[in-house]
Design an enzyme around this catalytic site. Structure first.
Site, PDB file in Angstrom:
ATOM      1  N   ASP A 281       0.869  -1.176   0.000  1.00  0.00           N
ATOM      2  CA  ASP A 281       0.000   0.000   0.000  1.00  0.00           C
ATOM      3  C   ASP A 281       0.911   1.233   0.000  1.00  0.00           C
ATOM      4  O   ASP A 281       2.137   1.133   0.099  1.00  0.00           O
ATOM      5  CB  ASP A 281      -0.985  -0.017   1.180  1.00  0.00           C
ATOM      6  CG  ASP A 281      -2.220   0.846   0.865  1.00  0.00           C
ATOM      7  OD1 ASP A 281      -2.169   1.659  -0.082  1.00  0.00           O
ATOM      8  OD2 ASP A 281      -3.243   0.720   1.571  1.00  0.00           O
TER       9      ASP A 281
HETATM   10  C1  BGC Z   1      -5.040   3.239   0.074  1.00  0.00           C
HETATM   11  C2  BGC Z   1      -5.231   2.243  -1.047  1.00  0.00           C
HETATM   12  C3  BGC Z   1      -5.030   2.894  -2.382  1.00  0.00           C
HETATM   13  C4  BGC Z   1      -3.665   3.557  -2.405  1.00  0.00           C
HETATM   14  C5  BGC Z   1      -3.319   4.201  -3.740  1.00  0.00           C
HETATM   15  C6  BGC Z   1      -3.776   4.038  -0.092  1.00  0.00           C
HETATM   16  O1  BGC Z   1      -3.696   5.057   0.834  1.00  0.00           O
HETATM   17  O2  BGC Z   1      -5.017   2.557   1.306  1.00  0.00           O
HETATM   18  O3  BGC Z   1      -6.519   1.694  -0.944  1.00  0.00           O
HETATM   19  O4  BGC Z   1      -5.167   1.949  -3.391  1.00  0.00           O
HETATM   20  O5  BGC Z   1      -3.624   4.541  -1.396  1.00  0.00           O
HETATM   21  O6  BGC Z   1      -4.064   5.309  -3.993  1.00  0.00           O
END
Ligand code: BGC
Length: 755
Positions: A281
């Site tokens: 993530d």
């Molecule tokens: C979120 C994810 C997301 C990623 C990219 C993160 O902060 O937890 O769900 O896909 O950002 O935008």
């Protein structure tokens, strides 16, 4: 994955052949030419900014990094022209010309946004969920995107957690069905086709169980609970062929998911047979430093060894893996394996055949925000609404007369799409005021704001960090209230649109108080006091605590955040063009103190009295009931349904057999309508404590006014399996109970035995 399975079939190799036999010649050839730096470069995922960044860092010097082979993929870049520029640098200017993965968060529609996932799940309609995912894939790929950070399949039982809005709610059975519908909708049968997109199952794992409902917090859970209650949707998505997985921010059994070898390798790859790639993530790799796992070099090596293949934004892999290799902390094979998985994903999405495959400049106009797509978004929204209460059958309204349309969300374009719609444009959204005028053009519709979403300026500032969602009016709350009450008094009926602004749920939007804000509570009370019939249209990204409003003489239609067609869809249901059929997929608590409260709880040795009365030395509260306000699976219709005559076709089954439950459902009211018939199972005696009941089947049926249907739901002996204390997936002989009905409190019961 699809390609590999096909290859297997063609060359007649065993499906369980070694990885070496499965290798893709093109990828192996490339790997043979790559320097170690180029391999590490493929593990690097960057975002040049310009979109919504969910961390504090955005990437720098992206163009020159692509040129020097230091980037495997980008996200937050869209549009055929912009993506082409990036792809051209990769293909023409980097030494090996390896195309980029282009990712995006397409969570509930790309530009044609549809209801937030929690709302969509309330449709209990898997065909529709799949169609929604197909539309999202077609639109996103038309705009140059080939990889979607969706589905989010985290089971969530704590509505304080803002991200409950992004998933399918509390139930692992329903969650698994939805996960499959989304993965197959996104990926289709051929990932190399121009309108299909790589799915990314997230957030692996258990992110929905963060302590105290506070985002990014720690998770601690027994393996028994993990496997029986939380893991199924991830596994179902992987079994359905999801091409990638995103590791979560939280720890799992003491080790952050991003560096957790048990999770990313032993379970995901070795037990579940996942062959795709794992991405972190947003900076979750770097975040292992404050988690207390070491410095950037240490956590990067840990993550690679654990089975992480791609590092989102943090550049820990890019900046430290070579050093770790030189110091013997990781091996070249570790790096090659990760790189291979990233390259294989590019291969199966067809990027090596044509790096510009998703970059047809004519497609956006043809595929995005078309009339058909908007029609589907409208339909999806109507199916997501849940009728919580219909006092005096106020709903549906007739299309004549004078309607007071009141409330801070009644004419608020910026709050229609819902959280996580960065690719959507709220300026295109239909407000409820507009929708009412479109659908009931002969009615007299007058609007008054009546209240701010919240009067609390500090709270509003927090909610508004990504853009103004709570607009505090220049007029005093008293003046606004007065205006609304005056309007109500001179109208035939009042419709009040109240609840949460879009950014009151979603990422980093946890709340400790999940009631309707005070300013709006006052408005609702004042409207009810006028004595006029009142219908509440309730918007939120989570279950709310509404015991007071629920007790008032009002009708309540829960509409979540419906997406770009919000106003039209709400009007369709309010004026009876569509009879609501949605059912809650997460329990609505009476108050925050009851959380977690969910339908598949276990029995205690000291159950509370059935009567609900308090009894000393029993498992109950002094100050609140155990029962939630609204159970899982709950939802009304403008018509009524009667259930009867539940029958099982057998009294006993053996392993490998199945059993069918048949029930008669009759539409006893005045409207045609759809009903979600739900089947729950109880394992009466087993080696580990069973849940009181578990959802094991459902069927959505359409019944004309007065019509009866026999509805059958079949269970196989495998549906009786669970993870035992040794974490073996087994069923145990003995007695089972089946309950069938309109929600998780279903009363009709039958019993059978497993031999
Ligand atoms: C979120 C994810 C997301 C990623 C990219 C993160 O902060 O937890 O769900 O896909 O950002 O935008």
């Amino acid at each position: 994955m699809y390609y590999k399975n096909l290859l297997f079939a063609l060359i007649g190799l065993s499906f369980l052949g070694t990885r070496a036999q499965e290798r893709i010649p093109k990828v192996e050839e490339l790997l043979g030419k790559m320097t170690i730096e180029e391999k590490i470069g493929q593990l690097n995922l960057l975002t040049p900014g310009g979109g919504v960044a969910t961390g504090e860092v955005v990437s720098k010097d992206v163009g020159s990094k692509i040129k020097s082979g230091q980037v495997g993929g980008l996200f937050g870049v869209a549009g055929p022209d912009r993506v082409r520029k990036a792809q051209e640098i990769a293909v023409n200017d980097s030494r090996l010309g390896i195309p980029l993965l282009i990712g995006s968060d397409v969570i509930h529609g790309y530009k044609t946004t549809y209801p937030i996932p929690l709302g969509l799940s309330a449709s209990w309609d898997m065909d529709l969920v799949k169609q929604a995912a197909q539309m999202a894939a077609r639109e996103a790929t038309a705009d140059g995107i080939n990889w979607n950070f969706s589905p989010m399949v985290d089971i969530a039982r704590d509505p304080r957690w803002g991200r409950i809005s992004e998933g399918a709610g509390e139930d692992p059975y329903l969650g698994s069905k939805i996960a499959v519908a989304m993965v197959t909708g996104y990926q289709g049968d051929d990932l190399a086709a121009a309108h299909t997109i790589l799915a990314c199952v997230k957030h692996f794992a258990l992110y929905g169980a963060v302590e105290a409902g506070r985002d990014y917090h720690s998770v601690d859970m027994s393996k028994i609970k993990m496997f029986n209650q939380y893991m199924q949707p991830y596994k179902a998505a992987i079994d359905a062929g999801a091409a990638s997985v995103m590791s979560s921010f939280n720890d799992v059994d003491g080790v952050p998911a991003t560096g957790n070898k048990w999770l990313l390798t032993d379970l995901l790859r070795d037990q579940w047979g996942f062959e795709g790639f794992v991405v972190s993530d947003y900076t979750s790799l770097n975040e292992m430093i404050p988690h207390g796992l070491g410095d950037l070099q240490a956590v990067s090596a840990l993550a690679l060894k654990a089975g992480l293949d791609m590092d989102m934004v943090g550049e820990g892999f890019l900046t430290t893996l070579k050093k770790s290799l030189d110091e013997g902390k990781v091996t070249e094979l570790d790096i090659t394996n990760a790189c291979r998985r990233v390259l294989e994903a590019k291969y199966i999405s067809g990027l090596f055949d044509d790096p510009y495959k998703y970059l047809d400049a004519k497609r956006p106009k043809k595929d995005i925000l078309t009339e058909d797509n908007r029609d589907l978004a409208r339909k999806l929204a109507t199916r997501s609404f849940v009728l919580l209460k219909n006092h005096n059958n106020i709903l549906p309204l007739n299309k004549l007369g004078k309607i007071a349309l009141v409330g801070p969300l009644a004419d608020s374009r910026e709050n229609m799409l819902g959280t996580w719609a960065p690719t959507g444009d709220f300026n295109l959204a239909v407000t409820i005021l507009e929708g009412f005028k479109n659908v009931a053009s002969n009615a007299t519709i007058e609007y008054a704001k009546g209240a701010n979403i919240s009067d609390d300026a500090d709270f509003a500032k927090n909610v508004n960090s990504l853009g103004e969602r709570i607009v505090i009016d220049e007029r005093s709350p008293e003046d606004m209230l007065q205006e609304a009450v005056e309007l109500a008094k001179t109208s035939d009926v009042v419709v009040a649109v109240v609840g949460e602004a879009t950014e009151m749920s979603g990422e980093s939007s946890s709340r400790t108080d999940i009631s309707i804000p005070e300013s709006q509570k006052k408005l609702i009370k004042a409207l009810v006091e006028t004595g006029k019939p009142v219908a509440l249209i309730l918007m939120s990204g989570r279950p709310l605590t509404i015991p007071e409003e629920f007790d008032m003489p009002v009708s309540i239609l829960q509409v979540w955040h419906p997406g770009v067609e919000a106003g039209n869809a709400i009007a369709d249901v309010v004026f009876g063009d569509y009879n609501p059929s949605g059912k809650l997929t997460a329990t609505w608590p009476v108050n925050v103190g009851q959380i977690p409260v969910y339908h598949s709880v276990k029995a205690t040795g000291r159950p509370a009295p059935e009567s609900g009365e308090f009894q000393k030395f029993r498992s109950n509260y002094l100050d609140a009931p155990n029962a939630p306000l609204l159970p899982f699976g709950y939802g009304l219709s403008y018509t009524t349904f009667e259930y009867g005559n539940l029958k099982l076709n057998k009294k006993e089954i053996a392993q490998g057999e199945s059993i069918s439950a048949t029930v008669t459902v009759k539409n006893t009211g005045d409207y045609d309508g759809e009903e979600v018939v739900q089947l729950y199972l109880k394992d009466v005696v087993r080696s580990i404590t069973p849940p009181k009941r578990q959802l094991k089947g459902f069927e959505k049926v359409m019944l004309k006014k007065g019509e009866s249907k026999e509805v059958s739901i079949t269970l196989s002996a495998d549906d009786l399996k669970f993870y035992n204390a040794q974490l073996e997936f087994v069923s145990e002989p003995g007695d089972f109970e089946i309950f069938v009905g309109t929600n998780s409190d279903a009363k009709l019961k039958e019993t059978f035995k497993l031999k």
